[in-house]
Design a protein around this motif. Structure first.
Motif, PDB file in Angstrom:
ATOM      1  N   ARG A   1      48.880 -60.918 -20.721  1.00 46.54           N
ATOM      2  CA  ARG A   1      47.967 -62.057 -20.916  1.00 46.54           C
ATOM      3  C   ARG A   1      47.449 -62.577 -19.577  1.00 46.54           C
ATOM      4  O   ARG A   1      46.280 -62.926 -19.454  1.00 46.54           O
ATOM      5  CB  ARG A   1      48.664 -63.200 -21.649  1.00 46.54           C
ATOM      6  CG  ARG A   1      48.607 -63.087 -23.140  1.00 46.54           C
ATOM      7  CD  ARG A   1      49.068 -64.410 -23.741  1.00 46.54           C
ATOM      8  NE  ARG A   1      48.887 -64.366 -25.182  1.00 46.54           N
ATOM      9  CZ  ARG A   1      48.641 -65.428 -25.923  1.00 46.54           C
ATOM     10  NH1 ARG A   1      48.551 -66.623 -25.373  1.00 46.54           N
ATOM     11  NH2 ARG A   1      48.502 -65.322 -27.216  1.00 46.54           N
TER      12      ARG A   1
ATOM     13  N   GLN B   1      48.794 -70.995 -22.526  1.00 49.90           N
ATOM     14  CA  GLN B   1      48.994 -69.688 -23.147  1.00 49.90           C
ATOM     15  C   GLN B   1      50.464 -69.286 -23.103  1.00 49.90           C
ATOM     16  O   GLN B   1      50.979 -68.671 -24.036  1.00 49.90           O
ATOM     17  CB  GLN B   1      48.155 -68.618 -22.454  1.00 49.90           C
ATOM     18  CG  GLN B   1      46.679 -68.728 -22.724  1.00 49.90           C
ATOM     19  CD  GLN B   1      45.947 -67.498 -22.238  1.00 49.90           C
ATOM     20  OE1 GLN B   1      46.324 -66.376 -22.553  1.00 49.90           O
ATOM     21  NE2 GLN B   1      44.904 -67.707 -21.457  1.00 49.90           N
TER      22      GLN B   1
ATOM     23  N   ILE C   1      53.431 -61.688 -21.711  1.00 49.60           N
ATOM     24  CA  ILE C   1      52.905 -62.729 -20.828  1.00 49.60           C
ATOM     25  C   ILE C   1      52.224 -62.107 -19.612  1.00 49.60           C
ATOM     26  O   ILE C   1      51.149 -62.548 -19.197  1.00 49.60           O
ATOM     27  CB  ILE C   1      54.016 -63.708 -20.406  1.00 49.60           C
ATOM     28  CG1 ILE C   1      54.519 -64.472 -21.633  1.00 49.60           C
ATOM     29  CG2 ILE C   1      53.511 -64.679 -19.345  1.00 49.60           C
ATOM     30  CD1 ILE C   1      55.775 -65.292 -21.381  1.00 49.60           C
TER      31      ILE C   1
ATOM     32  N   ALA D   1      43.639 -62.704 -18.332  1.00 48.96           N
ATOM     33  CA  ALA D   1      43.037 -63.970 -17.896  1.00 48.96           C
ATOM     34  C   ALA D   1      42.494 -63.872 -16.471  1.00 48.96           C
ATOM     35  O   ALA D   1      41.890 -64.818 -15.975  1.00 48.96           O
ATOM     36  CB  ALA D   1      44.068 -65.091 -17.982  1.00 48.96           C
TER      37      ALA D   1
ATOM     38  N   PHE E   1      46.275 -71.536 -17.286  1.00 44.30           N
ATOM     39  CA  PHE E   1      46.983 -70.467 -18.004  1.00 44.30           C
ATOM     40  C   PHE E   1      48.263 -70.965 -18.690  1.00 44.30           C
ATOM     41  O   PHE E   1      48.703 -70.376 -19.678  1.00 44.30           O
ATOM     42  CB  PHE E   1      47.322 -69.328 -17.033  1.00 44.30           C
ATOM     43  CG  PHE E   1      48.021 -68.170 -17.678  1.00 44.30           C
ATOM     44  CD1 PHE E   1      47.357 -67.351 -18.583  1.00 44.30           C
ATOM     45  CD2 PHE E   1      49.346 -67.896 -17.384  1.00 44.30           C
ATOM     46  CE1 PHE E   1      48.000 -66.287 -19.189  1.00 44.30           C
ATOM     47  CE2 PHE E   1      49.995 -66.823 -17.976  1.00 44.30           C
ATOM     48  CZ  PHE E   1      49.331 -66.016 -18.877  1.00 44.30           C
TER      49      PHE E   1
ATOM     50  N   GLU F   1      52.271 -71.223 -25.772  1.00 47.15           N
ATOM     51  CA  GLU F   1      51.981 -70.712 -27.119  1.00 47.15           C
ATOM     52  C   GLU F   1      52.961 -69.635 -27.546  1.00 47.15           C
ATOM     53  O   GLU F   1      53.355 -69.580 -28.699  1.00 47.15           O
ATOM     54  CB  GLU F   1      50.578 -70.090 -27.164  1.00 47.15           C
ATOM     55  CG  GLU F   1      49.440 -71.043 -27.217  1.00 47.15           C
ATOM     56  CD  GLU F   1      48.102 -70.306 -27.146  1.00 47.15           C
ATOM     57  OE1 GLU F   1      48.055 -69.090 -27.448  1.00 47.15           O
ATOM     58  OE2 GLU F   1      47.112 -70.952 -26.780  1.00 47.15           O
ATOM     59  N   VAL F   2      53.326 -68.760 -26.635  1.00 51.32           N
ATOM     60  CA  VAL F   2      54.149 -67.611 -27.006  1.00 51.32           C
ATOM     61  C   VAL F   2      55.632 -67.804 -26.738  1.00 51.32           C
ATOM     62  O   VAL F   2      56.453 -67.106 -27.327  1.00 51.32           O
ATOM     63  CB  VAL F   2      53.657 -66.309 -26.332  1.00 51.32           C
ATOM     64  CG1 VAL F   2      52.267 -65.949 -26.808  1.00 51.32           C
ATOM     65  CG2 VAL F   2      53.710 -66.402 -24.827  1.00 51.32           C
TER      66      VAL F   2
END
Length: 126
Positions: A33, A88, A30, A37, A85, A91-92
């Motif tokens: 990511r 995202q 994370i 981003a 954000f 999602e994980v």
């Protein structure tokens, strides 16, 4: 030098240290990511003790024997960037506790980029 930049949401995702997201720990995934981003800041923090949805205790009584300590990660940026954000993160992480707290962001300035950060008087900063 500091300047107040205003209120912003700060998400905090509570994870286990051994939770995975792709080939790396989920908290690390994370944070990477968030960096990709272009967010202003993201960090992962290792906890000392916690109890998750499994009701299993996660504690660091003897650090060398601890295998799954609690971890939390936070992201900080302007509200519209943080909210963009969040999908995202969802999602994980799938299921799991997360908070969205209102905070006041403070931007620290005047630091030179790179590992050798010195001020105009030649003093080294941390």
């Amino acid at each position: 030098m500091t300047s107040l930049t205003g209120r912003a949401p700060r998400p905090a995702v509570h994870l286990g240290e051994n939770d995975t997201g792709h080939p790396e720990p989920l908290h690390s995934h994370i944070v990477h990511r968030a960096h990709a981003a272009g967010l202003a800041g993201a960090g992962a923090f290792r906890g000392v003790e916690g109890r998750g949805a499994s009701s299993r205790s996660h504690a660091s009584r003897r650090p060398s024997l601890s295998e799954d300590l609690p971890a939390a990660m936070v992201v900080v940026d302007a509200e519209e960037r943080v909210r963009a954000f969040l999908p995202q993160v969802g999602e994980v992480t799938g299921e799991g506790p997360a908070t969205l707290e209102d905070c006041v962001t403070v931007r620290y300035g005047g630091r030179a980029p790179g590992p050798d950060r010195t001020d105009p008087e030649g003093k080294r900063s941390l």
